[in-house]
Structures are given as C-alpha cells and as structure tokens.
Scaffold this active site. Structure first.
Site, PDB file in Angstrom:
ATOM      1  CB  SER A 108      -0.958   0.018   1.198  1.00 45.57           C
ATOM      2  OG  SER A 108      -0.248  -0.033   2.421  1.00 45.57           O
ATOM      3  CB  VAL A 178      -4.317   4.140   5.251  1.00 50.34           C
ATOM      4  CG1 VAL A 178      -4.047   5.624   5.248  1.00 50.34           C
ATOM      5  CG2 VAL A 178      -5.167   3.736   4.065  1.00 50.34           C
ATOM      6  CE1 TYR A 475       7.278   2.127  14.023  1.00 45.31           C
ATOM      7  CE2 TYR A 475       7.829   1.718  16.315  1.00 45.31           C
ATOM      8  CZ  TYR A 475       7.304   2.536  15.341  1.00 45.31           C
ATOM      9  OH  TYR A 475       6.808   3.774  15.687  1.00 45.31           O
TER      10      TYR A 475
END
Length: 539
Positions: A108, A178, A475
């Site tokens: 994305s 997003v 992360y």
C-alpha cells in the site's frame, strides 16, 4: 572416472536449472493468460500488468520502496506487478495466483521495514494498491472511508479540506500507506488522547481468499477484530477502511527543545520516563536520541530532542510544564501555536510555511539503508543504563543511529489489551523505536550496521519488557522469528507471534484457521492456520 562423474553431475544440474527456469517461465505465461481469460475486460487488465519485459516494471517496483536494502540486483523480484484500478481485478489476481501457485504480496505504501510487501523467495506477484486512493470525508457523521492505497498525508489533507476541527490519530510520516498502517495498529502523536489508528476503525471492506468482497457485517466480528492490528495481509486484501474522525482544537501548540549531555540530557531523559505517561492526555512529549556535533571543535555528543504536540494553547502548556517538568526549562519562545494540520507538517519535519500540498506527494521523503527494532519499557531505565546507551551511540556504526521514545498513558492505559490484536497497553511507560541508517552499499556495510543494532538490542534486554520481550508489528523485525518459506507450524510462528501480539496470537490463529485454512495469504511473519500445525504434528 572422477572427472566423468563431475561432468555428469554438472550436466544434471544444468538440466535441472534449465527445467526449473522453463517451469517458472511457463507458470508466468499461464498466470498472465489466466488473468486475461478471467477478466471482464482483458484490455483493462493488461493496462495494469507489468512484467520484467516492460520498461515501467522497475520504476513501478522501486517507486515507493523506502529501504535501499531491498533494491539490490540480487533481491528477489516479483514475476508480475499488478496495480489494480477496479475491485474485480483483485479477485482475478487472487484466483489466478491460487490456480498457478503464485504468492501474493500486497503493497500500500512501501514502508514495510523488512520488505515483505514486495519481496519473497518464492515465485510471487506484487499487488500494488497505489490506484486505490479515494478518500471520502463526511463531516456531518464525522467519518471517512479511506481506500488502502491512500497515504496518511493524503488522509490528513482531505480531512483538513473539509474541517478545521476534525483530525485523526495516525502516524507521522505522510507517505505511509494506510492499508498496512491501520492493519498493524498505527501510532501517532495523538495516541494518548485517542489511541491508535486501528482503535478508531469502525468498518472495513476486504477481499478474502475466495475472491469475495466482505464488509464488517458479512465478515463477522472475529475477522474484523483480527485485521485491526493483527496484520491484514494474513487474512485477505484490505480494500478500504471506515474511521471515526475526532475533534481537535482550532489552535494547538508544538515545541522542540534540544538538550545535549552537556546540557543535562541524561537527567532530563531519566525524569521524563517517570512523568511523560502521567501528563494530561492532551500533551504528548516524545524524545529523539541522536549523535550530533558538540560545541567543542572536533568532538561529538548525544542529543535528546524533546518533541511535543499539545492539544491546546501555549499559555496552558507553559503552566502544565512549570508544574510537572520545570527542569526542561520550556519558555514561551520555544512554543508555536498553529492549526492541527500545520502541526502535522511540523512534526513530519517540514519547514514552517510549507504548502499543505506537500502532503499529497507520494515520493518518499528519504531512501536509505536501514534496520529497525522495537521495545516497550515498563520501569524507568537507570541513569547508568542510559549512559550505556550513549556509549554505544559513540561507536562508528552509530553515526546515523536514532532512538525514538514515545510516551504511553492516557487513552492507551484505558483500552483493553484484548480490544484489538494490538496488546501493548497499560503497564508500559513508553515505546522505543531503534533505528540505524547507513549510506554505503553492499553486504559488508549492511552486516556491520545490523550487527551494531543487534548489540544495542542485546544491551537493552535488562531494561525492557520480558516474557515475552514485546515488539510492534509495524516496526517489522525478522530477527524476532520467521516462518518457513512454505507453510509453518504454530510452534514456529509463536516465537515471533507472542512478541507482537502476546496472548492475542492464539485468537489470531483461530481466525486465520476459519478464513484461510489453506494458508494462501502468507509471508515470513504471517499468522498460520492451526490445521497446518496439527498436520505437522500428525494429529
């Protein structure tokens, strides 16, 4: 005799290698033919397909890649890139990928720290959602529908277009997509007031393994729970999210105060640990640790930058700081009042007066080699512990190292760790993001810098969460454990799964087993179905 044997072996290897490439090429052609046959409009699908034979293939592949570690010539590349513009095209890609044994990696925004959205060791297709970027903001209902290929910057811009008193608690970097950000949780500087991005998702649409389009009602509450923080790529292709928008004041206050070791940084960071999570929820003060040039010629020092967003006016902020953290010495001239959308630019690092249009620019702000890790802190780190960190930051490999401390408390303490898959709630003082950047190309430089951050991570072990040592899935860090390239076992996946999700991992496995028992949607850290575990155990 020995020479003949070696020659024969070489011939066999060449034959096998040629056969394997021939098979791959045939799979590639069969996959493309499948896309054409099953598309409502074969011309339309052909316009969004890119193979290595296309001149646009490499630019499209590399356009949103943030981490230069995954741009080398020997990094595995997708057989095909598809940039769908219509939902049925995605269903077709899923169908043809399943038929022809291709993996799907969904991208994305391209910020995936370990490149899992565009790299695989197995034959794969990149489904790049870049064309799915429609955002519909409704100020009357205070909601927005956001397609998963939209960026955080585009979302902030579209909200500000419609309202000066509505905002959303997502991340800092405007080029993050997003689709991945929300599905992993989504941190931002309003988390103490409103929680994570995923905490404020109220509906979603996705395409499942059967190519069916589902919304919250038709997918059911278990799957809707799983995709809000459990990583959407394990369960399907997220098409769009519906979120509730939240009130922000017409004027907010920001500040950045830099303190070096010579300016008492160690004591300030030490005290911050005890107070940052107890501040009123309107106040966020994070810390960025870096190595900088000292005022002494030729020397360097450690700098702690105290960065803040306060959802209120500066007079109130100054009063709060005088009561709770007078040691920082915050003065009126350190503060700037501005609109919420201007604070978005400020916190992202843009200069004052920058046009809001910059939020619509999808070009990565930086492209660097980097490695990241994460930690959660439950008890203040001692001054001696902090000084040990500073010592490591003076090492050669840490020239461009960064440690980002994000405070908890407020809303984060109030939301149950079981509300969504993201479990890191009450009991945490703050989160740490460890980063190391470098400029040199090649494996030697990469290994040297990654070795440094792994040593830092080892050093931190006594000071951070334990049993498990928690980590944040957005992360992404493959050091904490990986699946097999093919299917994996529950036991293997739980090594990393409990670090990201704690006890929510088991519920995620159950949801995965219900919606994708064959484990079609998978990657190195995807949720496994329990059926595979039982099969492996011989149950």
């Amino acid at each position: 005799m020995k020479i003949q044997s070696t020659a024969g072996l070489s011939f066999v290897l060449v034959l096998l290698f040629s056969s394997s490439w021939a098979a791959l090429a045939q799979d590639h052609e069969d996959f493309l033919q499948c896309l054409s046959l099953h598309s409502q409009n074969s011309t339309s699908i052909s316009q969004v397909i890119y193979t290595p034979n296309n001149s646009s293939y490499l630019p499209i592949l590399q356009f949103t890649i943030q981490n230069l570690r995954f741009t080398s010539s020997d990094t595995p590349k997708p057989t095909v890139i598809v940039t769908p513009s219509h939902e049925p095209q995605i269903s077709t890609v899923i169908k043809c990928s399943r038929t022809h044994g291709m993996q799907i990696r969904v991208r994305s925004g391209g910020h995936d720290y370990e490149g899992l959205s565009y790299v695989s060791e197995l034959p794969f297709v990149v489904l790049d959602m870049i064309n799915f970027k429609s955002i519909t903001v409704n100020t009357e209902t205070r909601t927005a529908w956001i397609q998963s290929g939209s960026t955080i910057g585009e979302l902030y811009y579209r909200i500000a277009e419609k309202s000066k008193v509505l905002g959303f608690p997502a991340g800092v970097c405007p080029t993050v997509g997003v689709g991945g950000h929300f599905s992993g949780g989504g941190y931002g500087v309003m988390l103490r007031k409103y929680g994570l991005a995923a905490d404020n998702v109220i509906d979603a649409r996705l395409i499942n393994v059967n190519g069916e389009i589902l919304d919250r009602k038709s997918m059911g509450e278990d799957l809707f729970w799983a995709i809000r923080g459990g990583g959407g790529a394990s369960f399907g292709v997220i098409l769009e999210w519906k979120v509730k928008l939240l009130y922000v004041p017409q004027m907010v206050t920001v500040f950045t105060v830099d303190k070096t070791l010579e300016q008492n940084a160690t004591n300030l960071v030490h005290k911050w640990q005890s107070f940052a999570s107890k501040f009123p929820e309107d106040l966020f003060i994070g810390i960025v640790i870096t190595r900088v040039n000292s005022t002494r010629d030729g020397e360097q020092t450690i700098q702690a930058s105290f960065n803040s967003l306060f959802l209120g006016r500066q007079d109130r902020l100054l009063s709060l700081m005088q009561e709770s953290f007078p040691e920082l010495g915050l003065a009126k001239e350190d503060c700037s009042e501005m609109s919420w959308i201007e604070s978005v630019l400020y916190i992202a690092g843009f200069p004052r007066g920058e046009s809001l249009e910059v939020l619509l620019d999808r070009t990565p702000l930086t492209r660097q080699y980097f490695k990241a890790k994460s930690d959660y802190v439950k008890e203040p780190i001692s001054k001696n512990g902090l000084e040990g960190i500073w010592k490591m930051f003076y090492e050669d490999e840490a020239e461009a190292a960064v440690m980002i401390l994000s405070p908890y408390g407020g809303k984060m303490d109030e939301i149950s760790e079981y509300a969504i898959p993201f479990p890191h709630r009450a009991g945490n003082l703050y989160k740490i993001q460890h980063l190391v950047y470098w400029e040199e190309e090649g494996e030697v430089a990469a290994e040297r810098h990654m070795s440094w951050i792994r040593r830092l991570y080892s050093y931190m072990a006594p000071y951070v969460s334990k049993f498990p040592r928690a980590a944040y899935i957005n992360y992404r860090d493959l050091d904490v454990g990986v699946n097999n390239q093919g299917n994996t076992s529950y036991a293997q996946a739980s090594i990393w799964g409990f670090k990201y999700f704690k006890n929510n991992f088991n519920r995620l496995v159950k949801v995965k087993t219900m919606v994708d028992p064959g484990n079609f949607f998978r990657n190195e850290q995807s949720i496994p179905p329990v059926s595979l575990w039982r099969k492996k155990k011989g149950d």
